[in-house]
Scaffold this motif. Structure first.
Motif, PDB file in Angstrom:
ATOM      1  N   ILE A  96       0.838  -1.201   0.000  1.00  0.00           N
ATOM      2  CA  ILE A  96       0.000   0.000   0.000  1.00  0.00           C
ATOM      3  C   ILE A  96       0.872   1.249   0.000  1.00  0.00           C
ATOM      4  CG2 ILE A  96      -1.682   1.335   1.345  1.00  0.00           C
ATOM      5  CD1 ILE A  96      -2.926  -1.265   2.219  1.00  0.00           C
ATOM      6  N   ARG A  97       0.551   2.196  -0.869  1.00  0.00           N
ATOM      7  CA  ARG A  97       1.294   3.459  -0.890  1.00  0.00           C
ATOM      8  C   ARG A  97       1.051   4.201   0.427  1.00  0.00           C
ATOM      9  NH1 ARG A  97       2.996   4.110  -6.142  1.00  0.00           N
ATOM     10  NH2 ARG A  97       1.690   3.077  -7.711  1.00  0.00           N
ATOM     11  N   SER A  98       2.115   4.679   1.024  1.00  0.00           N
ATOM     12  CA  SER A  98       2.033   5.287   2.356  1.00  0.00           C
ATOM     13  C   SER A  98       1.101   6.496   2.392  1.00  0.00           C
ATOM     14  CB  SER A  98       3.425   5.694   2.838  1.00  0.00           C
ATOM     15  OG  SER A  98       4.034   6.588   1.929  1.00  0.00           O
ATOM     16  N   ARG A  99       0.953   7.202   1.276  1.00  0.00           N
ATOM     17  CA  ARG A  99       0.097   8.394   1.263  1.00  0.00           C
ATOM     18  C   ARG A  99      -1.377   8.056   1.525  1.00  0.00           C
ATOM     19  NH1 ARG A  99       0.598  10.844  -4.645  1.00  0.00           N
ATOM     20  NH2 ARG A  99       2.768  10.215  -4.292  1.00  0.00           N
ATOM     21  N   PHE A 100      -1.745   6.786   1.309  1.00  0.00           N
ATOM     22  CA  PHE A 100      -3.136   6.379   1.515  1.00  0.00           C
ATOM     23  C   PHE A 100      -3.390   5.845   2.930  1.00  0.00           C
ATOM     24  CE2 PHE A 100      -2.611   5.977  -3.110  1.00  0.00           C
ATOM     25  CZ  PHE A 100      -3.711   6.713  -3.540  1.00  0.00           C
ATOM     26  N   VAL A 101      -2.337   5.672   3.710  1.00  0.00           N
ATOM     27  CA  VAL A 101      -2.483   5.086   5.049  1.00  0.00           C
ATOM     28  C   VAL A 101      -2.809   6.194   6.050  1.00  0.00           C
ATOM     29  CG1 VAL A 101      -1.353   3.760   6.863  1.00  0.00           C
ATOM     30  CG2 VAL A 101      -0.864   3.240   4.460  1.00  0.00           C
ATOM     31  N   LYS A 102      -4.044   6.220   6.530  1.00  0.00           N
ATOM     32  CA  LYS A 102      -4.514   7.238   7.475  1.00  0.00           C
ATOM     33  C   LYS A 102      -4.972   6.548   8.759  1.00  0.00           C
ATOM     34  CE  LYS A 102      -4.237  10.324   4.098  1.00  0.00           C
ATOM     35  NZ  LYS A 102      -3.103  11.261   4.021  1.00  0.00           N
ATOM     36  N   VAL A 103      -4.151   6.653   9.801  1.00  0.00           N
ATOM     37  CA  VAL A 103      -4.484   6.030  11.086  1.00  0.00           C
ATOM     38  C   VAL A 103      -5.390   6.965  11.875  1.00  0.00           C
ATOM     39  CG1 VAL A 103      -3.562   5.113  13.242  1.00  0.00           C
ATOM     40  CG2 VAL A 103      -2.305   4.771  11.119  1.00  0.00           C
ATOM     41  N   THR A 104      -6.498   6.428  12.372  1.00  0.00           N
ATOM     42  CA  THR A 104      -7.440   7.247  13.143  1.00  0.00           C
ATOM     43  C   THR A 104      -7.332   7.012  14.645  1.00  0.00           C
ATOM     44  OG1 THR A 104      -9.168   5.561  12.851  1.00  0.00           O
ATOM     45  CG2 THR A 104      -9.086   7.345  11.230  1.00  0.00           C
ATOM     46  N   GLY A 105      -6.602   5.957  15.047  1.00  0.00           N
ATOM     47  CA  GLY A 105      -6.448   5.686  16.472  1.00  0.00           C
ATOM     48  C   GLY A 105      -5.804   4.338  16.697  1.00  0.00           C
ATOM     49  N   TYR A 106      -5.505   4.052  17.965  1.00  0.00           N
ATOM     50  CA  TYR A 106      -4.878   2.784  18.335  1.00  0.00           C
ATOM     51  C   TYR A 106      -5.575   2.184  19.541  1.00  0.00           C
ATOM     52  CZ  TYR A 106      -0.854   4.197  15.453  1.00  0.00           C
ATOM     53  OH  TYR A 106      -0.048   4.578  14.417  1.00  0.00           O
ATOM     54  N   ASP A 107      -5.699   0.850  19.555  1.00  0.00           N
ATOM     55  CA  ASP A 107      -6.119   0.157  20.765  1.00  0.00           C
ATOM     56  C   ASP A 107      -4.950   0.142  21.749  1.00  0.00           C
ATOM     57  OD1 ASP A 107      -8.527  -0.321  19.546  1.00  0.00           O
ATOM     58  OD2 ASP A 107      -8.137  -2.434  19.100  1.00  0.00           O
ATOM     59  N   THR A 108      -5.209  -0.306  22.959  1.00  0.00           N
ATOM     60  CA  THR A 108      -4.167  -0.302  23.985  1.00  0.00           C
ATOM     61  C   THR A 108      -3.058  -1.316  23.713  1.00  0.00           C
ATOM     62  OG1 THR A 108      -5.619  -1.705  25.314  1.00  0.00           O
ATOM     63  CG2 THR A 108      -5.557   0.646  25.858  1.00  0.00           C
ATOM     64  N   ASP A 109      -3.257  -2.223  22.752  1.00  0.00           N
ATOM     65  CA  ASP A 109      -2.170  -3.136  22.352  1.00  0.00           C
ATOM     66  C   ASP A 109      -1.555  -2.705  21.020  1.00  0.00           C
ATOM     67  OD1 ASP A 109      -4.224  -3.826  20.633  1.00  0.00           O
ATOM     68  OD2 ASP A 109      -4.105  -5.978  20.989  1.00  0.00           O
ATOM     69  N   PHE A 110      -1.764  -1.414  20.668  1.00  0.00           N
ATOM     70  CA  PHE A 110      -1.195  -0.778  19.478  1.00  0.00           C
ATOM     71  C   PHE A 110      -1.853  -1.205  18.174  1.00  0.00           C
ATOM     72  CE2 PHE A 110       2.440  -1.130  22.520  1.00  0.00           C
ATOM     73  CZ  PHE A 110       2.475   0.213  22.885  1.00  0.00           C
ATOM     74  N   CYS A 111      -2.979  -1.892  18.248  1.00  0.00           N
ATOM     75  CA  CYS A 111      -3.716  -2.232  17.024  1.00  0.00           C
ATOM     76  C   CYS A 111      -4.248  -0.946  16.398  1.00  0.00           C
ATOM     77  CB  CYS A 111      -4.873  -3.177  17.349  1.00  0.00           C
ATOM     78  SG  CYS A 111      -5.927  -3.557  15.933  1.00  0.00           S
ATOM     79  N   PRO A 112      -3.836  -0.629  15.168  1.00  0.00           N
ATOM     80  CA  PRO A 112      -4.278   0.622  14.546  1.00  0.00           C
ATOM     81  C   PRO A 112      -5.660   0.500  13.901  1.00  0.00           C
ATOM     82  CG  PRO A 112      -2.703  -0.496  13.136  1.00  0.00           C
ATOM     83  CD  PRO A 112      -2.870  -1.369  14.352  1.00  0.00           C
ATOM     84  N   SER A 113      -6.349   1.625  13.856  1.00  0.00           N
ATOM     85  CA  SER A 113      -7.591   1.739  13.089  1.00  0.00           C
ATOM     86  C   SER A 113      -7.312   2.685  11.924  1.00  0.00           C
ATOM     87  CB  SER A 113      -8.724   2.306  13.945  1.00  0.00           C
ATOM     88  OG  SER A 113      -8.981   1.475  15.049  1.00  0.00           O
ATOM     89  N   TYR A 114      -7.899   2.380  10.779  1.00  0.00           N
ATOM     90  CA  TYR A 114      -7.639   3.169   9.579  1.00  0.00           C
ATOM     91  C   TYR A 114      -8.932   3.789   9.060  1.00  0.00           C
ATOM     92  CZ  TYR A 114      -3.215   0.651   9.635  1.00  0.00           C
ATOM     93  OH  TYR A 114      -1.999   0.134  10.018  1.00  0.00           O
ATOM     94  N   SER A 115      -8.813   4.998   8.490  1.00  0.00           N
ATOM     95  CA  SER A 115      -9.988   5.659   7.934  1.00  0.00           C
ATOM     96  C   SER A 115     -10.559   4.859   6.768  1.00  0.00           C
ATOM     97  CB  SER A 115      -9.641   7.080   7.485  1.00  0.00           C
ATOM     98  OG  SER A 115      -8.580   7.062   6.545  1.00  0.00           O
ATOM     99  N   ASN A 116      -9.675   4.177   6.044  1.00  0.00           N
ATOM    100  CA  ASN A 116     -10.079   3.287   4.955  1.00  0.00           C
ATOM    101  C   ASN A 116      -9.561   1.893   5.279  1.00  0.00           C
ATOM    102  OD1 ASN A 116     -10.630   1.884   2.643  1.00  0.00           O
ATOM    103  ND2 ASN A 116      -9.258   3.074   1.319  1.00  0.00           N
TER     104      ASN A 116
END
Length: 232
Positions: free
Chosen positions: A26-46
C-alpha cells in the motif's frame, strides 16, 4: 494525469527457490491512522488501506512466506525442513494481488509456519501472531483473537527470556508493556500488574514517556477493576 492507485508492486527474490516475484503493497500516502487500541492495534480511515493485509510476502512458486523482518540466515537443517514441509506440498496459489481479510489471514498462517520451521526470533513470530489477532478482531471473531493473543504473549515472554528483542524496534519498556497488556486481554490480572510495574520502574531511564503513561493508566484500570470486584 493518471490517478495514483492505492497498491503498487514490490519485487522480491525468494531465498528458498531463487525465483523473483512481485507482491502488492500500500502506498504510504493512503495510510490514514485514526487511532490505536491499547495493544497498538491501529484503526484506519479506509480499512482497505491497512498495510497489515500485505505484510506477509508469499512466493507463488514454492510457498515460502516471510516478512522484511525475517533473517536471511537459515539455521542448520531449517531450509531442508521448509523445503520438505512447505515447498514440497505447495499447491500454487497467488496472494500477490489485492487481498481480502480472509486472504491476509491465510498468508499470516503461512508466515507463522515458515517462521517456526526457520526458528526465527521470538520477537518476530510474536509480531505475526499479534497482527493475526488484530485481523480476527476486525472480524469480531473473539475466539480466534484470544487464541492468537495467547500465542503472541508466549512468544513475547520467550523473547524477553532469550533477549532476542535487542537490536529491534521493540525496546525493553515496550516489551514489558506488551506482555502486561496481553495478560490483561487474556484475563491474568496479577501478571499484568507485575509487568506494568516493571514499566513504571523504568520511567527515569526510559525515552518513551507515552509507554510509561499507558502502563500507569492500565495499571490503575486493573486496580480499579479489582477494587470493584471485591465490593460485589
Amino acid at each position: 494525469m493518471a490517478e495514483i492507485e492505492l497498491l503498487y508492486d514490490k519485487k522480491y527474490s525468494c531465498i528458498m527457490c531463487g525465483k523473483y516475484f512481485t507482491t502488492k503493497k500500500i502506498r504510504s500516502r493512503f495510510v490514514k491512522v485514526t487511532g490505536y487500541d491499547t495493544d497498538f492495534c491501529p484503526s484506519y480511515s479506509n480499512p482497505a488501506a491497512d498495510p497489515n493485509l500485505y505484510y506477509i510476502n508469499v512466493c507463488p512458486g514454492c510457498g515460502y512466506s516471510f516478512t522484511d523482518d525475517f533473517s536471511g540466515y537459515f539455521p542448520p537443517g531449517t531450509k531442508d525442513s521448509i523445503n520438505d514441509k512447505v515447498c514440497g506440498h505447495w499447491v500454487p496459489q497467488d496472494f500477490n494481488s489485492e487481498r481480502s481479510i480472509a486472504d491476509a489471514i491465510k498468508t499470516y498462517k503461512l508466515g507463522v509456519y515458515c517462521a517456526t520451521l526457520k526458528n526465527e526470533k521470538h520477537i518476530v513470530t510474536a509480531g505475526l501472531y499479534m497482527r493475526l489477532a488484530w485481523l480476527y478482531r476486525s472480524k469480531k471473531d473473539t475466539t480466534q483473537e484470544q487464541r492468537f493473543l495467547k500465542l503472541a504473549l508466549k512468544e513475547y515472554v520467550d523473547s524477553y527470556s532469550a533477549d532476542d528483542f535487542k537490536g529491534t524496534q521493540v525496546s525493553e519498556v515496550r516489551l514489558y508493556y506488551l506482555i502486561g497488556e496481553l495478560h490483561i486481554r487474556t484475563f491474568n490480572m496479577s501478571e499484568a500488574q507485575r509487568y506494568f510495574s516493571k514499566v513504571i520502574e523504568k520511567q527515569k531511564q526510559s525515552l518513551e514517556p507515552k509507554i510509561i503513561q499507558m502502563a500507569k493508566d492500565r495499571w490503575q484500570e486493573v486496580r480499579d477493576q479489582q477494587a470493584l470486584g471485591s465490593q460485589l
